[in-house]
Design a protein around this motif. Structure first.
Motif, mmCIF file in Angstrom:
data_model
loop_
_atom_site.group_PDB
_atom_site.id
_atom_site.type_symbol
_atom_site.label_atom_id
_atom_site.label_comp_id
_atom_site.label_asym_id
_atom_site.label_seq_id
_atom_site.Cartn_x
_atom_site.Cartn_y
_atom_site.Cartn_z
ATOM 1 N N ALA A 176 0.823 -1.270 -0.138
ATOM 2 C CA ALA A 176 -0.072 0.030 0.037
ATOM 3 C C ALA A 176 0.822 1.171 0.143
ATOM 4 O O ALA A 176 1.965 1.077 -0.030
ATOM 5 C CB ALA A 176 -0.772 0.099 1.335
ATOM 6 N N ALA A 177 0.178 2.528 -0.133
ATOM 7 C CA ALA A 177 0.948 3.678 -0.016
ATOM 8 C C ALA A 177 0.003 4.537 1.134
ATOM 9 O O ALA A 177 -1.211 4.498 1.442
ATOM 10 C CB ALA A 177 0.884 4.188 -1.111
ATOM 11 N N LEU A 178 0.896 5.350 1.980
ATOM 12 C CA LEU A 178 0.479 6.129 2.823
ATOM 13 C C LEU A 178 0.308 7.454 2.616
ATOM 14 O O LEU A 178 1.441 8.030 2.055
ATOM 15 C CB LEU A 178 1.133 6.037 4.456
ATOM 16 N N TYR A 179 -0.624 8.341 2.679
ATOM 17 C CA TYR A 179 -0.772 9.716 2.695
ATOM 18 C C TYR A 179 -1.712 10.617 3.250
ATOM 19 O O TYR A 179 -3.031 9.770 3.311
ATOM 20 C CB TYR A 179 -1.044 10.035 1.161
ATOM 21 N N ASP A 180 -1.490 11.411 4.169
ATOM 22 C CA ASP A 180 -2.248 11.922 5.117
ATOM 23 C C ASP A 180 -3.075 11.134 5.875
ATOM 24 O O ASP A 180 -2.235 10.412 6.427
ATOM 25 C CB ASP A 180 -3.210 12.962 4.102
ATOM 26 N N ASN A 181 -4.386 10.842 5.866
ATOM 27 C CA ASN A 181 -4.724 9.867 6.793
ATOM 28 C C ASN A 181 -5.409 8.765 6.128
ATOM 29 O O ASN A 181 -6.076 7.986 6.507
ATOM 30 C CB ASN A 181 -6.102 10.524 7.691
ATOM 31 N N LEU A 182 -4.607 8.674 4.691
ATOM 32 C CA LEU A 182 -5.147 7.446 3.978
ATOM 33 C C LEU A 182 -4.175 6.525 3.865
ATOM 34 O O LEU A 182 -3.098 6.624 3.691
ATOM 35 C CB LEU A 182 -5.373 8.268 2.559
ATOM 36 N N VAL A 183 -4.784 5.308 3.840
ATOM 37 C CA VAL A 183 -3.851 3.939 3.237
ATOM 38 C C VAL A 183 -4.476 3.800 1.932
ATOM 39 O O VAL A 183 -5.674 3.451 1.783
ATOM 40 C CB VAL A 183 -3.807 2.936 4.244
ATOM 41 N N PHE A 207 -4.225 -5.233 -11.222
ATOM 42 C CA PHE A 207 -3.194 -4.223 -10.526
ATOM 43 C C PHE A 207 -2.849 -5.264 -9.262
ATOM 44 O O PHE A 207 -3.469 -5.735 -8.454
ATOM 45 C CB PHE A 207 -3.862 -3.084 -9.937
ATOM 46 N N THR A 208 -1.475 -5.334 -8.809
ATOM 47 C CA THR A 208 -0.950 -6.111 -7.920
ATOM 48 C C THR A 208 0.295 -5.128 -7.217
ATOM 49 O O THR A 208 0.648 -5.495 -6.257
ATOM 50 C CB THR A 208 -0.126 -7.189 -8.548
ATOM 51 N N SER A 209 0.538 -4.021 -7.806
ATOM 52 C CA SER A 209 1.883 -3.364 -7.345
ATOM 53 C C SER A 209 1.645 -2.290 -6.209
ATOM 54 O O SER A 209 0.335 -2.219 -5.878
ATOM 55 C CB SER A 209 2.749 -2.837 -8.222
ATOM 56 N N ALA A 210 2.498 -1.797 -5.492
ATOM 57 C CA ALA A 210 2.428 -0.771 -4.566
ATOM 58 C C ALA A 210 2.266 0.678 -5.320
ATOM 59 O O ALA A 210 2.971 0.730 -6.082
ATOM 60 C CB ALA A 210 3.471 -0.969 -3.633
ATOM 61 N N PRO A 211 1.315 1.295 -4.708
ATOM 62 C CA PRO A 211 1.292 2.798 -5.378
ATOM 63 C C PRO A 211 2.286 3.446 -5.060
ATOM 64 O O PRO A 211 3.058 3.382 -3.975
ATOM 65 C CB PRO A 211 -0.192 3.384 -5.116
ATOM 66 N N ILE A 218 3.635 7.496 -4.156
ATOM 67 C CA ILE A 218 3.122 8.653 -3.782
ATOM 68 C C ILE A 218 4.307 9.896 -3.984
ATOM 69 O O ILE A 218 5.546 9.741 -3.541
ATOM 70 C CB ILE A 218 2.731 9.097 -2.224
ATOM 71 N N VAL A 219 4.066 10.774 -4.930
ATOM 72 C CA VAL A 219 4.960 11.764 -5.339
ATOM 73 C C VAL A 219 4.491 13.173 -5.174
ATOM 74 O O VAL A 219 3.347 13.317 -6.023
ATOM 75 C CB VAL A 219 5.702 11.766 -6.768
ATOM 76 N N LYS A 220 4.639 14.072 -4.248
ATOM 77 C CA LYS A 220 4.067 15.492 -4.166
ATOM 78 C C LYS A 220 2.757 15.402 -4.251
ATOM 79 O O LYS A 220 1.896 16.141 -5.020
ATOM 80 C CB LYS A 220 4.614 16.361 -5.683
ATOM 81 N N GLY A 221 1.898 14.747 -3.408
ATOM 82 C CA GLY A 221 0.538 14.579 -3.166
ATOM 83 C C GLY A 221 -0.295 13.870 -4.362
ATOM 84 O O GLY A 221 -1.423 13.990 -4.382
ATOM 85 N N LYS A 222 0.614 13.328 -5.050
ATOM 86 C CA LYS A 222 -0.036 12.301 -6.124
ATOM 87 C C LYS A 222 0.229 11.028 -6.050
ATOM 88 O O LYS A 222 1.178 10.734 -5.536
ATOM 89 C CB LYS A 222 0.433 12.799 -7.718
ATOM 90 N N VAL A 223 -0.835 10.401 -6.340
ATOM 91 C CA VAL A 223 -0.760 8.833 -6.180
ATOM 92 C C VAL A 223 -0.520 8.406 -7.464
ATOM 93 O O VAL A 223 -1.322 8.495 -8.458
ATOM 94 C CB VAL A 223 -1.844 8.028 -5.332
ATOM 95 N N ILE A 224 0.646 7.673 -7.958
ATOM 96 C CA ILE A 224 1.019 7.227 -9.081
ATOM 97 C C ILE A 224 1.165 5.758 -9.214
ATOM 98 O O ILE A 224 1.503 4.953 -8.412
ATOM 99 C CB ILE A 224 2.396 7.653 -9.299
ATOM 100 N N THR A 225 0.353 5.098 -10.317
ATOM 101 C CA THR A 225 -0.072 3.969 -10.521
ATOM 102 C C THR A 225 0.301 3.045 -12.020
ATOM 103 O O THR A 225 0.164 4.096 -13.005
ATOM 104 C CB THR A 225 -1.555 3.496 -10.121
ATOM 105 N N GLY A 226 0.647 2.022 -11.997
ATOM 106 C CA GLY A 226 0.578 1.424 -13.395
ATOM 107 C C GLY A 226 -0.342 0.684 -13.398
ATOM 108 O O GLY A 226 -1.442 0.713 -12.703
#
Lengths: 282, 584
Positions: free
Chosen positions: B143-150, B184-188, B190-198
């Motif tokens: 997973a990825a963590l950002y702010d209060n989100l997972v 989708f299987t990989s971990a997102p 986070i770069v500069k407030g953006k969640v980046i995914t393939g």
């Protein structure tokens, strides 16, 4: 494996009773037989509104009726190869669960395939499929179609034999004119709309998609296409190896459907020319 | 040649509907994870807030409480079962923040666990639709963590953001259509407030893509396809096509060209670039698509603000061996130069200038490479050997074509499992595998009830005594400084620490610790099932902890051949193990 399968078959035919109850007994006791058909595959198995229709669906209904049970149709997606489909749907089941079907329809009836897949038994060949090229009617079917496609667009279903053939045919000079579709039916629609000059695909799928407008097309049989190794194959059913009574029951049901003319009727109802399999059993 | 297409209408009966099972409610609402926390992740020892333990993905911790002197005493602190009836591969990297561990598990599940006690705080089981059939096991890498989100992605190609305290869904976005083969299987990232995914789905018909969304809302900001000819978008407007239409693809094949972005990416703050790998091109038969087939089998350097491709480096032009280029590219510095390293499926270890993608060096990290004699350092292109399977359309008799043996196998000299870099030893620790494959054309094969031209392949180990090899690679000399050989193929991530340790797991069930300088095995612990997850470490109440998921699975057991006999006895599982030193 193959010899032993024949041996078993002989034993059954000779009337040596099975000690344990067979899968066919279980099917008859429950009153249901599960049959796998491919999803989104006109004219063989497809949804029209909420209804599941198609040649394979009707064949399943017919042989279930002959066995005296209700067909439970299981719509399955195609995996990388038919061998994967046989594993997922007949002898093992997929690891996400869901179990297996008793019978899978639309399985190529090929001795090589049987030898490579000893967990299943191929029976009940019911149709001879053939790859053809459909051209809009103004084109001369006697002309050089490959030369034509160096100048004109030809549609194929993505990732099929016709696709790979045309991408490499004529030393790659057709490649830039090959237009890919996710289904043959969409390619035929484009052909009838004048956006393509030809479509290369199995005859049944072209005929089924064109329907009454088949007269606007000419079908070229590919006997004379250089380098195309296989242009036809038989289709039949698969059951799990060891389910011999079931295998024999569907085999004889398909034989009756063929000789009574019912198979030809079913194909005709979907606009498809019925071509009998080259052999009904190995 | 792997055409991952699977769609089957089955009902995963054991899956519970998408519900959060709230077991206890956190009281204090601590500060959320910030961009600064993510940038500093490699230096902050109390937490692990993102994939790669730091945006560059070096997987290095400055902690040295646990070290070569005392690691032999490492013991379990607690263990946590993922439960459920289904197990299979556990490939995740756990995250640790504010006393909680967030770990994903097979079948698109995620757990929040009290880091001190191992008690579950909440669990979210994503409801998977009936029609789903992923190609390559049911893994999730984190997973990825950002702010209060997972935030984590699911097998049916959705991105789900949960409240990290309650486990409740805050937003949910569809990445793509699972019915069209996307997953989708990989971990997102986070770069500069953006969640980046393939996207995953090596299947024919799909096209790889990197997407950026607002991490707080899920709103799409930019999207960048990975195959030339496809249009990119920024803020809803066209932002230029990828590459140049038909420059390296014939006809309309670019429309379905593959190059899936399934293994995730890293971010380098120094150059403000995301490094993202791409998979193999489609269709499998390379003879049908003459040209380099850009940007398949490449690392793309993408501007995180706009989604523009700043540079690319392609590892295997016109790939004919299924050498995905998805393996991670890691920023590191050497001799004052800003470089990036990548250990490819194809067996070569690449050093690139990370400001412009120019090749600095390339050398083998496996014992045998048949497809190329080397990489030309002037042109950056492989010097290809004649190890391609023949053109199946040239087969005279329609029989099985000539068998070509090629190493590495399509599972690669290294696969998805991330390597680690230690700035103390200046070595990369690469989880490598030694195997090749027999490759042939299979004219008599069938697909969806129709004759088909397929490829046959059988994976074969190169050596009798091992397949896996954890290798310490010196990026300066190209030499292998030490290696640890493992009977079964290695399939888990690596962790390096300032305590002079390197951790990795084995399919045989062990988490092992090695001396980073010598490769001497200093500690091992049997977790009960194969370890194919990614270990992490952190500090809590003055103690250093190490955590790793355990649960055998992933792609290896799905492929038979001679490899099967090394792994078929391994049992599945599903748990998180946490270790620490006993209190003095």
């Amino acid at each position: 494996m193959f010899k032993s399968a024949i041996l078993t078959l002989v034993c059954v035919a000779a009337g040596f009773a099975h000690a344990a109850s067979s899968r066919l007994d279980d099917i008859r006791e429950v009153g249901e037989i599960t049959v796998a058909v491919y999803e989104n595959f006109p004219p063989f198995s497809f949804r029209e509104g909420n209804q599941l229709r198609g040649i394979d669906v009707e064949i399943a209904e017919e042989f279930a009726a002959k066995i005296g049970v209700k067909p439970i149709i299981r719509v399955v997606g195609a995996d990388e190869s038919v061998e994967d489909d046989l594993r997922n749907n007949i002898w093992k089941g997929h690891y996400l669960g869901g179990g297996v079907a008793d019978v899978m329809v639309h399985v190529p009836f090929d001795r090589e395939l049987q030898l490579r897949n000893d967990r299943v038994r191929l029976v009940g060949a019911y149709y001879r499929e053939q790859i053809v090229i459909a051209l809009s009617a103004e084109h001369n079917p006697a002309g050089d179609v490959l030369e034509l496609f160096t100048r004109e667009k030809v549609g194929v279903e993505l990732d099929t034999l016709a696709d790979f053939y045309l991408l490499t045919a004529n030393a790659g000079r057709i490649r830039h004119n090959v237009v890919h579709f996710t289904r043959v039916a969409d390619a035929v629609t484009a052909l009838l709309a004048g956006r393509l000059t030809g479509v290369m695909a199995p005859r049944s799928e072209i005929e089924g998609a064109a329907g009454k407008r088949i007269d606007e097309l000419v079908l070229v049989e590919p006997g004379r296409l250089p380098g195309l190794m296989r242009t036809g194959w038989d289709l039949g059913l698969a059951v799990k190896q060891g389910h011999d009574a079931l295998a024999e029951a569907v085999q004889s049901a398909l034989g009756e459907l063929h000789s009574s003319g019912r198979l030809a009727e079913i194909f005709a109802a979907y606009g498809v020319t019925y071509q009998p399999a080259s052999q009904m059993r190995f | 040649m792997l055409i991952y297409s699977n769609r089957l209408h089955v009902r995963p009966a054991a899956l519970i509907a998408g519900v959060s099972l709230l077991c206890s409610v956190g009281t204090a609402h601590a500060a959320g994870v910030t961009d600064q926390d993510i940038i500093n992740d490699a230096q902050t020892t109390a937490d692990v807030v993102g994939w790669g333990i730091g945006p560059r993905g070096q997987r290095y911790s400055p902690l040295k409480t646990l070290n070569t002197e005392n690691v032999a005493k490492l013991v379990p602190a607690w263990t946590f079962s993922f439960g459920g009836e289904k197990q299979r591969g556990q490939e995740a990297q756990p995250l640790v923040h504010d006393g909680k561990i967030f770990v994903t598990a097979s079948y698109s599940r995620i757990f929040a666990i009290d880091a001190k006690t191992g008690e579950e705080l909440w669990q979210y089981d994503h409801r998977l639709p009936d029609g789903i059939l992923p190609c390559c096991d049911v893994v999730n890498r984190g997973a990825a963590l950002y702010d209060n989100l997972v935030i984590f992605g699911t097998l049916d190609a959705q991105l789900v953001a949960l409240d990290r305290d309650s486990g409740k869904v805050v937003w949910k976005e569809k990445l793509d259509d699972y019915k069209a083969g996307y997953s989708f299987t990989s971990a997102p990232l986070i770069v500069k407030g953006k969640v980046i995914t393939g996207v995953s789905g090596g299947e024919f018909g799909i096209v790889g893509r990197v997407d950026a969304r607002d991490a707080k809302t899920g709103e799409l900001i930019w999207t960048r396809p990975t195959v030339e000819g496809h249009m990119g978008y920024l803020n809803g407007k066209e932002s230029g096509i990828t590459g140049e239409l038909n420059a390296t693809w014939p006809g309309d094949l670019w429309k379905t060209g593959g190059a899936a972005t399934w293994a995730g990416g890293n971010y380098d703050p120094d150059t403000n670039l995301i490094f993202w790998g791409t998979g193999n091109p489609a269709p499998w038969n390379a003879h049908t698509r003459p040209g380099d087939n850009l940007y398949s089998t490449s690392t793309l350097a993408i501007d995180p603000d706009t989604g523009k491709i700043v540079w690319h480096y392609q590892f295997t032009p016109n790939d004919g061996w299924d050498y995905d280029g998805v393996n991670e590219t890691i920023a590191f510095d050497m001799d004052g130069k800003k470089l990036a390293a990548h250990a490819d499926r194809n067996g070569f270890f690449y050093i690139l200038d990370r400001s412009n993608g120019k090749l600095v060096n390339a050398f083998p990290f496996v014992k045998q490479i048949d497809w190329a004699k080397g990489i030309d350092l002037e042109t950056g292109r492989p010097i290809e050997a004649s190890a391609r399977a023949g053109d199946p359309s040239k087969s005279e008799d329609g029989k099985k074509g000539e068998v070509v043996f090629v190493a590495p196998s399509f599972l690669g000299g290294k696969n998805w499992m991330p390597m680690a870099y230690s700035p103390d030893t200046n070595l990369f620790y690469v989880p490598a595998n030694e195997w090749g494959m027999d490759l042939w054309n299979e004219p008599i094969t069938y697909k969806k009830g129709a004759a088909y031209l397929g490829a046959g392949f059988t994976i074969k180990p190169l050596f009798e005594d091992y397949i896996g090899a954890l290798r310490a690679v010196d990026p300066k000399s190209g030499q292998i400084v030490w290696e640890y050989k493992n009977d079964a193929p290695l399939w888990g991530g690596v962790l390096a620490t300032a305590g002079g340790l390197v951790f990795t797991g084995t399919p045989e069930g062990y988490l092992k610790a090695f001396d980073a300088k010598t490769g001497k095995e200093l500690w091992k612990f049997q977790t009960g099932s194969g370890v194919v997850g990614c270990p992490v470490t952190w500090e809590m109440d003055g103690e250093q902890f190490v955590a790793v998921p355990s649960g055998w699975g992933g792609a290896v057991p799905l492929w038979g051949g001679d490899v099967a006999k090394k792994v078929k006895y391994l049992n599945q599982g599903g748990s998180l193990w946490v270790f620490k030193l006993p209190k003095a």
